[in-house]
Structures are given as structure tokens and as C-alpha cells.
Write a protein that holds these residues in place. Sequence first.
Motif, PDB file in Angstrom:
ATOM      1  N   HIS A  50       1.075  -0.974   0.280  1.00 49.80           N
ATOM      2  CA  HIS A  50       0.056  -0.254  -0.096  1.00 49.80           C
ATOM      3  C   HIS A  50       0.758   1.090   0.138  1.00 49.80           C
ATOM      4  CE1 HIS A  50       0.971  -0.078   4.333  1.00 49.80           C
ATOM      5  NE2 HIS A  50      -0.155  -1.387   4.366  1.00 49.80           N
ATOM      6  N   LEU A  51      -0.003   2.095   0.472  1.00 43.97           N
ATOM      7  CA  LEU A  51       0.857   3.736  -0.214  1.00 43.97           C
ATOM      8  C   LEU A  51       2.418   4.071   0.704  1.00 43.97           C
ATOM      9  CD1 LEU A  51       0.147   6.549  -1.383  1.00 43.97           C
ATOM     10  CD2 LEU A  51      -0.830   7.226   0.247  1.00 43.97           C
ATOM     11  N   SER A  52       2.237   3.696   2.125  1.00 42.17           N
ATOM     12  CA  SER A  52       3.011   3.764   2.755  1.00 42.17           C
ATOM     13  C   SER A  52       4.618   3.075   2.056  1.00 42.17           C
ATOM     14  CB  SER A  52       3.078   4.405   4.272  1.00 42.17           C
ATOM     15  OG  SER A  52       2.432   2.622   4.516  1.00 42.17           O
ATOM     16  N   GLU A  53       3.703   1.904   2.089  1.00 41.23           N
ATOM     17  CA  GLU A  53       5.046   0.833   1.326  1.00 41.23           C
ATOM     18  C   GLU A  53       5.654   1.217   0.098  1.00 41.23           C
ATOM     19  OE1 GLU A  53       3.929  -3.318   3.029  1.00 41.23           O
ATOM     20  OE2 GLU A  53       2.613  -2.460   2.286  1.00 41.23           O
ATOM     21  N   ARG A  54       4.882   1.759  -0.740  1.00 43.31           N
ATOM     22  CA  ARG A  54       5.139   2.220  -1.870  1.00 43.31           C
ATOM     23  C   ARG A  54       6.165   3.476  -1.811  1.00 43.31           C
ATOM     24  NH1 ARG A  54      -0.236   2.409  -5.728  1.00 43.31           N
ATOM     25  NH2 ARG A  54       2.397   2.739  -7.541  1.00 43.31           N
ATOM     26  N   LEU A  55       5.867   4.214  -0.689  1.00 44.10           N
ATOM     27  CA  LEU A  55       6.718   5.847  -0.887  1.00 44.10           C
ATOM     28  C   LEU A  55       8.143   5.261  -0.099  1.00 44.10           C
ATOM     29  CD1 LEU A  55       3.673   8.051  -0.152  1.00 44.10           C
ATOM     30  CD2 LEU A  55       4.569   8.265  -2.252  1.00 44.10           C
ATOM     31  N   LYS A  56       8.506   4.353   1.294  1.00 45.76           N
ATOM     32  CA  LYS A  56       9.114   3.825   1.495  1.00 45.76           C
ATOM     33  C   LYS A  56      10.351   4.114   0.656  1.00 45.76           C
ATOM     34  CE  LYS A  56      11.012   1.944   5.445  1.00 45.76           C
ATOM     35  NZ  LYS A  56      10.326   0.987   6.802  1.00 45.76           N
ATOM     36  N   ARG A  57       9.811   2.693  -0.235  1.00 43.24           N
ATOM     37  CA  ARG A  57       9.914   2.008  -1.378  1.00 43.24           C
ATOM     38  C   ARG A  57      11.198   3.118  -2.038  1.00 43.24           C
ATOM     39  NH1 ARG A  57       6.801  -3.429  -2.869  1.00 43.24           N
ATOM     40  NH2 ARG A  57       7.126  -4.157  -0.408  1.00 43.24           N
ATOM     41  N   GLN A  58      10.899   3.835  -2.644  1.00 46.52           N
ATOM     42  CA  GLN A  58      11.321   5.434  -3.333  1.00 46.52           C
ATOM     43  C   GLN A  58      12.202   6.168  -2.085  1.00 46.52           C
ATOM     44  OE1 GLN A  58       7.578   5.996  -6.252  1.00 46.52           O
ATOM     45  NE2 GLN A  58       8.497   7.653  -5.400  1.00 46.52           N
ATOM     46  N   GLY A  59      12.529   6.009  -1.117  1.00 44.26           N
ATOM     47  CA  GLY A  59      13.559   6.483  -0.688  1.00 44.26           C
ATOM     48  C   GLY A  59      12.796   7.525   0.447  1.00 44.26           C
ATOM     49  N   TYR A  60      11.734   7.443   0.560  1.00 42.17           N
ATOM     50  CA  TYR A  60      10.688   8.268   1.776  1.00 42.17           C
ATOM     51  C   TYR A  60      11.460   8.316   3.001  1.00 42.17           C
ATOM     52  CZ  TYR A  60       8.627  11.846  -1.325  1.00 42.17           C
ATOM     53  OH  TYR A  60       8.821  12.557  -3.187  1.00 42.17           O
ATOM     54  N   LYS A  61      11.253   8.926   4.433  1.00 42.42           N
ATOM     55  CA  LYS A  61      10.624   9.049   5.405  1.00 42.42           C
ATOM     56  C   LYS A  61       9.381   9.540   5.544  1.00 42.42           C
ATOM     57  CE  LYS A  61      12.156   8.449   9.445  1.00 42.42           C
ATOM     58  NZ  LYS A  61      13.359   6.892  10.276  1.00 42.42           N
ATOM     59  N   THR A  62       8.754   7.511   6.479  1.00 50.07           N
ATOM     60  CA  THR A  62       7.353   7.794   6.232  1.00 50.07           C
ATOM     61  C   THR A  62       6.684   8.125   7.991  1.00 50.07           C
ATOM     62  OG1 THR A  62       7.664   5.283   6.365  1.00 50.07           O
ATOM     63  CG2 THR A  62       7.212   6.088   3.939  1.00 50.07           C
ATOM     64  N   ALA A  63       5.759   8.910   8.105  1.00 53.90           N
ATOM     65  CA  ALA A  63       5.511   8.786   9.198  1.00 53.90           C
ATOM     66  C   ALA A  63       4.275   8.911   9.168  1.00 53.90           C
ATOM     67  CB  ALA A  63       6.211  10.124   9.980  1.00 53.90           C
TER      68      ALA A  63
END
Length: 435
Positions: free
Chosen positions: A94-107
Motif C-alpha cells: 500500500h501507499l506508505s510501503e510504495r513511498l518508503k521504497r522510493q526513499g521516503y521517510k514515512t511517519a
Amino acid sequence: MTVDQRNLVMVTVDSLRADHCGFVNPDSDLTPTIDRLADDGVSFTQAVAPGPRTPSSVPVFFSGEFMTDDESWTMADWQGRQARLGEHMRRFTHLSERLKRQGYKTAAFTANPWTTRESSFNLGFDEFTEISADSPDVSAKHLSDSTLFKVANTGIETLPSDPFGWSSKKEWFSQWPGSFDLVEKAISDLPEPFFLWVFILDSHQPYITPRRYREESAAWEMYYAILRYWEGETTDEELPKRARKLIGSAYRDAVRSVDAFVETIHEATQNRDPVTVFTSDHGEAVGEHGNFGHEQTLFEENLRVPLFVHGVDASETVDEQLPLRGVPELLVDLSEGGVFDPRDHTQRFVISKTENNRTRSVRTPRWKFISDIATGTEQLYDLAADPDETTDVRAEYSEVGSLLSDLLDRHETTQAEKATIEEATTDLLAAEGSL
């Protein structure tokens, strides 16, 4: 962080209906900050939720996939429903996992009891904070300064009676000012690029609103509205006119508080130059179709939500339909930089469903077709001529109804095929793992 990657902020507001926002409905003056940011960015006047309640909406717009049926599902089984959400969230990237894989720090900061670690919403988040009465992450001071909450949190269950089950509802008592210091600290500390999701409850019943944001409700009127609302839920009796009016006033004051939150988080994030996506998980009935809150119905007051994108190099109003189910692709698109074309995310047909897919609808710019599997009934509404959905025109426009019914059937066939492929893949992977 690449040159094109922008910081992303997604603000989700529980139970905020579109027509209470001025950028959607010019007759509303409740949301001056929301309207200003929507006007500065790209606003969508026809955003549609995948479901009328959090469990039928947020898992879908985080994963981009509808949930499958569960024969054992019952509305009364809270833990079973939460487990089902967790299974869905673990099943799909899902969304947070996809963005994390793109190098995003997620909170994430979530006040909604359905979007917790127990339902696996923490997956893909580096930092995950639950803001609720039962959360180990925060103390009671971060929830609410409401007297009603303090009573519910400190022992109303010890009284001889618990009127309307207040103590069991305390997880829904959350006001954004109590926890904003935590959000503000995260905004300051997050390394770039970051994705921050904040999910607030303030416009969710019981509409407990801090005094400084209330313009229509005195404290006793706000509490009276809560009591009558819950009494109506318990007894299933029609609410008197006075109570209906006070519930509407309390809800509008809650919307004013939401607007103040948007102003505060916008000011706090400005120096991080994010792209901000603002929306609601579903709408809220305040008497329409005999309903209050968000029942298992698929009318416009439950499904139509506000949505805008701020911080992109564009300013326009988009009147084409945007399904919230497409939020993951929208955020990924925004994360990649470049030219943002909002119409890449609009659709002519939008599907919505109640929990466990008992009732389904398909919406076009003009029509809304609703099919109830349990009762075998179908309804068709002409949204252009009858935006309040008061008259079923299935008999008058039978061909339109048949076409939309066929479209829903094709959608369900596709969903069943996807589920079959997924089950076969899971079995194959399990078999390979045992070799």
C-alpha cells in the motif's frame, strides 16, 4: 532525495462531507482556510469515497484494492472486522510501503481506532503514532480537554449505570489541539524526502469541539446533541426537530475546528515546502434519508468528499470524478515530480461499496445506481436533476439502470478473478517454501 522528489503531506479528516466546504459548495462559509488552499492548488469537486465508513474506505484508498467478501463477517464483531482489515493491509503493497521504497521517510499520526497497528496500518511507516484512549503512544493529555472525555476516561464505567455506553465510546474523543505538538515535532525532525500522514477525528461524531472554534453551539447544546444522537442510535426512534437542529450545529462547529487544524498544519509545514493532499475518508449524514452519522448507505452525503492538492505548480478546479481508490497512484504521481495532470486520475465510472460488499453503487457524472445484494433491490438516481437522491427513476430509465447493473457485475467478476489468482499465487508460494 532526488532533485524532483517533493515532501508529501496527506491530511485525512474523518466524516467531512464535501458540501460543507466552500470550494465545493459556495453557500458554505465554514472552511475559509481549506477554500483558500484549494483555490491556490488543484481542487476536485467530485471526489468519491470507496465506502461510507472508515473500514470500507481507508483500507481501499491505501491499497487501491477493494476488500474481498467474508462469509463470517458481522457488524457486531469489532475484533473480527479489525482482523479482516489487517489481513487486507498485509495482503497488498500500500501507499506508505510504495513511498518508503522510493526513499521516503514515512511517519503517521492517526486518531482513528480502525487505522492502528492491530489492523496493520503501521506497515510501511518508520514512525507510527496512535492517538487514542487505549494507545501506548500518548497520554490522556494529548486527546482532549473536554470534561465529558475526562469523565469517560477516569471512571464512568464504575457508576451504577453507563448512560448510552459513554465509556465504550471514549476512543472516539480526540481533538487535534491536544496532539498537535507531537505532529509539529515530527514535521521539524523528519529528514527529506518525507511522507507524513495525519488522520484526525474532529468532525466524527460525537462532534466535541473546543470552545474557541464553536460559533453555533453552547457547551450544553453540544452535549445535549451528543446524548440525543446516541439515544437515537440506541432506541432507533426518530429524533425531535430541536435535537436534529442541534446535531447539525454541533457538526458545523466541528467542521470549523477542522479548518483551524488545516491552517495550523499548513503554517507548520510551509518551510518544508511539501505537496499537500487533503481529503476525507467519507461523508456524514445530518438527517438526510432519515440518517445521522455514516450508516451503511451509499448516498451522496456519505460518499462525496472534499479533495485538493496544494503545492503543485498549478491552480484549477476539476469537476470530473476522482475516486479515492486512486489515492495511491495520485501520491506516487506527485512524488515523481514533473508536470502534474489531475485528469490522469479522474474516471467516468466510480464504484463504492459498504462493508463486506453488501451494497454496491456505480456513479457517473449524471447517474447513481445502487444495488443491495441482501434485499435484491436496485435504485437509480439522476444526480443532475435530483442531487438529493429523493426519487428512484429506475422504471423511467430502465436501460440506464441495466447498463450500470451490467457494469457492476463485470466489476465483481473481475474482483473474483483477482481473488482466485491471488489465492493460487499464495498456495504456490507456500508450496515452494516447503520444498
